[in-house]
Scaffold this motif. Structure first.
Motif, PDB file in Angstrom:
ATOM      1  N   THR A   1      17.780  35.380  80.120  1.00 52.37           N
ATOM      2  CA  THR A   1      18.177  34.521  81.229  1.00 52.37           C
ATOM      3  C   THR A   1      17.792  33.095  80.896  1.00 52.37           C
ATOM      4  N   PHE A   2      18.793  32.226  80.832  1.00 55.34           N
ATOM      5  CA  PHE A   2      18.578  30.808  80.562  1.00 55.34           C
ATOM      6  C   PHE A   2      18.539  30.058  81.890  1.00 55.34           C
ATOM      7  N   ALA A   3      17.441  29.366  82.151  1.00 50.01           N
ATOM      8  CA  ALA A   3      17.359  28.466  83.303  1.00 50.01           C
ATOM      9  C   ALA A   3      17.681  27.074  82.790  1.00 50.01           C
ATOM     10  N   THR A   4      18.743  26.474  83.331  1.00 51.66           N
ATOM     11  CA  THR A   4      19.195  25.172  82.835  1.00 51.66           C
ATOM     12  C   THR A   4      18.945  24.083  83.869  1.00 51.66           C
ATOM     13  N   HIS A   5      18.497  22.943  83.380  1.00 54.46           N
ATOM     14  CA  HIS A   5      18.214  21.782  84.248  1.00 54.46           C
ATOM     15  C   HIS A   5      18.828  20.535  83.601  1.00 54.46           C
ATOM     16  N   PRO A   6      19.847  19.909  84.180  1.00 53.25           N
ATOM     17  CA  PRO A   6      20.528  20.341  85.401  1.00 53.25           C
ATOM     18  C   PRO A   6      21.376  21.581  85.138  1.00 53.25           C
ATOM     19  N   CYS A   7      21.624  22.326  86.189  1.00 54.97           N
ATOM     20  CA  CYS A   7      22.458  23.518  86.070  1.00 54.97           C
ATOM     21  C   CYS A   7      23.880  23.152  86.481  1.00 54.97           C
ATOM     22  N   ASN A   8      24.759  23.019  85.481  1.00 57.07           N
ATOM     23  CA  ASN A   8      26.163  22.736  85.777  1.00 57.07           C
ATOM     24  C   ASN A   8      27.039  23.412  84.726  1.00 57.07           C
ATOM     25  N   GLU A   9      28.337  23.335  84.919  1.00 49.58           N
ATOM     26  CA  GLU A   9      29.273  24.058  84.059  1.00 49.58           C
ATOM     27  C   GLU A   9      29.195  23.593  82.610  1.00 49.58           C
ATOM     28  N   THR A  10      29.059  22.280  82.407  1.00 45.68           N
ATOM     29  CA  THR A  10      29.005  21.747  81.047  1.00 45.68           C
ATOM     30  C   THR A  10      27.793  22.276  80.300  1.00 45.68           C
ATOM     31  N   VAL A  11      26.629  22.201  80.926  1.00 48.58           N
ATOM     32  CA  VAL A  11      25.398  22.668  80.289  1.00 48.58           C
ATOM     33  C   VAL A  11      25.495  24.161  79.993  1.00 48.58           C
ATOM     34  N   ASN A  12      25.968  24.944  80.954  1.00 49.78           N
ATOM     35  CA  ASN A  12      26.062  26.389  80.755  1.00 49.78           C
ATOM     36  C   ASN A  12      27.080  26.754  79.682  1.00 49.78           C
ATOM     37  N   ASP A  13      28.164  25.982  79.588  1.00 52.54           N
ATOM     38  CA  ASP A  13      29.143  26.219  78.518  1.00 52.54           C
ATOM     39  C   ASP A  13      28.526  25.978  77.149  1.00 52.54           C
ATOM     40  N   VAL A  14      27.727  24.910  77.034  1.00 52.62           N
ATOM     41  CA  VAL A  14      27.086  24.602  75.748  1.00 52.62           C
ATOM     42  C   VAL A  14      26.060  25.675  75.403  1.00 52.62           C
ATOM     43  N   VAL A  15      25.288  26.118  76.394  1.00 50.01           N
ATOM     44  CA  VAL A  15      24.328  27.213  76.164  1.00 50.01           C
ATOM     45  C   VAL A  15      25.066  28.439  75.636  1.00 50.01           C
ATOM     46  N   SER A  16      26.175  28.803  76.276  1.00 44.15           N
ATOM     47  CA  SER A  16      26.942  29.990  75.861  1.00 44.15           C
ATOM     48  C   SER A  16      27.471  29.831  74.437  1.00 44.15           C
ATOM     49  N   ALA A  17      28.000  28.651  74.133  1.00 43.60           N
ATOM     50  CA  ALA A  17      28.558  28.418  72.800  1.00 43.60           C
ATOM     51  C   ALA A  17      27.481  28.527  71.722  1.00 43.60           C
ATOM     52  N   LEU A  18      26.348  27.889  71.965  1.00 44.35           N
ATOM     53  CA  LEU A  18      25.261  27.926  70.978  1.00 44.35           C
ATOM     54  C   LEU A  18      24.679  29.333  70.847  1.00 44.35           C
ATOM     55  N   ALA A  19      24.532  30.023  71.972  1.00 43.00           N
ATOM     56  CA  ALA A  19      24.002  31.392  71.929  1.00 43.00           C
ATOM     57  C   ALA A  19      24.972  32.316  71.198  1.00 43.00           C
ATOM     58  N   GLY A  20      26.276  32.081  71.368  1.00 43.57           N
ATOM     59  CA  GLY A  20      27.276  32.874  70.654  1.00 43.57           C
ATOM     60  C   GLY A  20      27.132  32.739  69.146  1.00 43.57           C
ATOM     61  N   GLU A  21      26.714  31.551  68.688  1.00 44.84           N
ATOM     62  CA  GLU A  21      26.551  31.316  67.256  1.00 44.84           C
ATOM     63  C   GLU A  21      25.374  32.094  66.669  1.00 44.84           C
ATOM     64  N   ILE A  22      24.433  32.519  67.518  1.00 50.71           N
ATOM     65  CA  ILE A  22      23.279  33.265  66.992  1.00 50.71           C
ATOM     66  C   ILE A  22      23.312  34.739  67.417  1.00 50.71           C
ATOM     67  N   GLY A  23      24.512  35.219  67.766  1.00 51.63           N
ATOM     68  CA  GLY A  23      24.692  36.655  67.936  1.00 51.63           C
ATOM     69  C   GLY A  23      24.854  37.192  69.341  1.00 51.63           C
ATOM     70  N   PHE A  24      24.756  36.312  70.368  1.00 50.33           N
ATOM     71  CA  PHE A  24      24.938  36.803  71.736  1.00 50.33           C
ATOM     72  C   PHE A  24      26.406  37.126  71.968  1.00 50.33           C
ATOM     73  N   GLU A  25      26.661  38.193  72.742  1.00 52.46           N
ATOM     74  CA  GLU A  25      28.016  38.719  72.872  1.00 52.46           C
ATOM     75  C   GLU A  25      28.685  38.440  74.203  1.00 52.46           C
ATOM     76  N   SER A  26      27.912  38.379  75.271  1.00 50.18           N
ATOM     77  CA  SER A  26      28.543  38.202  76.582  1.00 50.18           C
ATOM     78  C   SER A  26      27.635  37.391  77.481  1.00 50.18           C
ATOM     79  N   PHE A  27      28.260  36.764  78.480  1.00 50.76           N
ATOM     80  CA  PHE A  27      27.570  35.795  79.319  1.00 50.76           C
ATOM     81  C   PHE A  27      28.005  35.961  80.770  1.00 50.76           C
TER      82      PHE A  27
END
Length: 198
Positions: A7-33
């Motif tokens: 679980t990623f807690a993002t500050h600020p929590c918005n669509e842009t930040v969460n999209d970047v978190v998902s993209a970067l996490a996808g690069e290190i093996g995460f499969e779904s968000f």
């Protein structure tokens, strides 16, 4: 197959930040968000989890003025594909002319254009406002014989619709290998033969 839930807690929590978190996490093996209150939850096979890579991702987060914290726990044992199908990807109909859905959706409305996608990890189910706005524009544009570039193609929904509307040649480009591979799968699924994915 055991999964971990991060679980990623993002500050600020918005669509842009969460999209970047998902993209970067996808690069290190995460499969779904899955979006959650205050951030986003991500899932990875336990054997692929690399906490050092995760720490580097968080400490080197590229958006200034943003902090990302995370917690890790073992995910509840579920059929995650079934969960995704039931809860997180619903068919979308745009302008009563275009229906975007996956192969597991039944009884979808009949429209002029039907786009099949299996989104896997790639962005672009058509629910994002920018995607649906461009789809509306493409439905009204005269594309016959015009070349089209879908830059940052995600699942290649826009490239597929452009081809269906008579455009050609069509080029779809993304920097993410998952998107490129998913785009090729979706183009084949829709029996399109004039889109080049790079």
């Amino acid at each position: 197959m055991k999964y971990l839930e991060v679980t990623f807690a993002t500050h600020p929590c918005n669509e842009t930040v969460n999209d970047v978190v998902s993209a970067l996490a996808g690069e290190i093996g995460f499969e779904s968000f899955v979006e959650c209150e205050g951030g986003i939850q991500a899932y990875i096979q336990q054997e692929l989890f690399d906490e050092e890579a995760l720490k580097e991702m968080v400490t080197g987060f590229p958006l200034p003025g943003t902090t990302v914290e995370y917690t890790v726990k073992e995910a509840e044992d579920k059929n995650w594909n079934e969960e995704w199908e039931k809860n997180f990807f619903q068919p979308i109909v745009i302008g009563d002319r275009c229906c975007i859905h996956s192969t597991f959706h039944k009884d979808t409305p009949k429209t002029e254009y039907e786009i099949l996608i299996n989104p896997q990890m790639a962005f672009g189910t058509g629910h994002h406002e920018t995607t649906s706005s461009i789809i509306s524009e493409l439905l009204d544009a005269d594309l016959k014989g015009k070349s089209v570039l879908d830059m940052g193609c995600g699942t290649s929904i826009l490239a597929i619709l452009a081809s269906m509307r008579g455009a050609g040649p069509v080029t779809a480009i993304d920097i993410d290998d998952w998107c490129v591979n998913n785009s090729r799968d979706n183009i084949t699924l829709n029996q399109i033969d004039n889109i080049t994915v790079e």
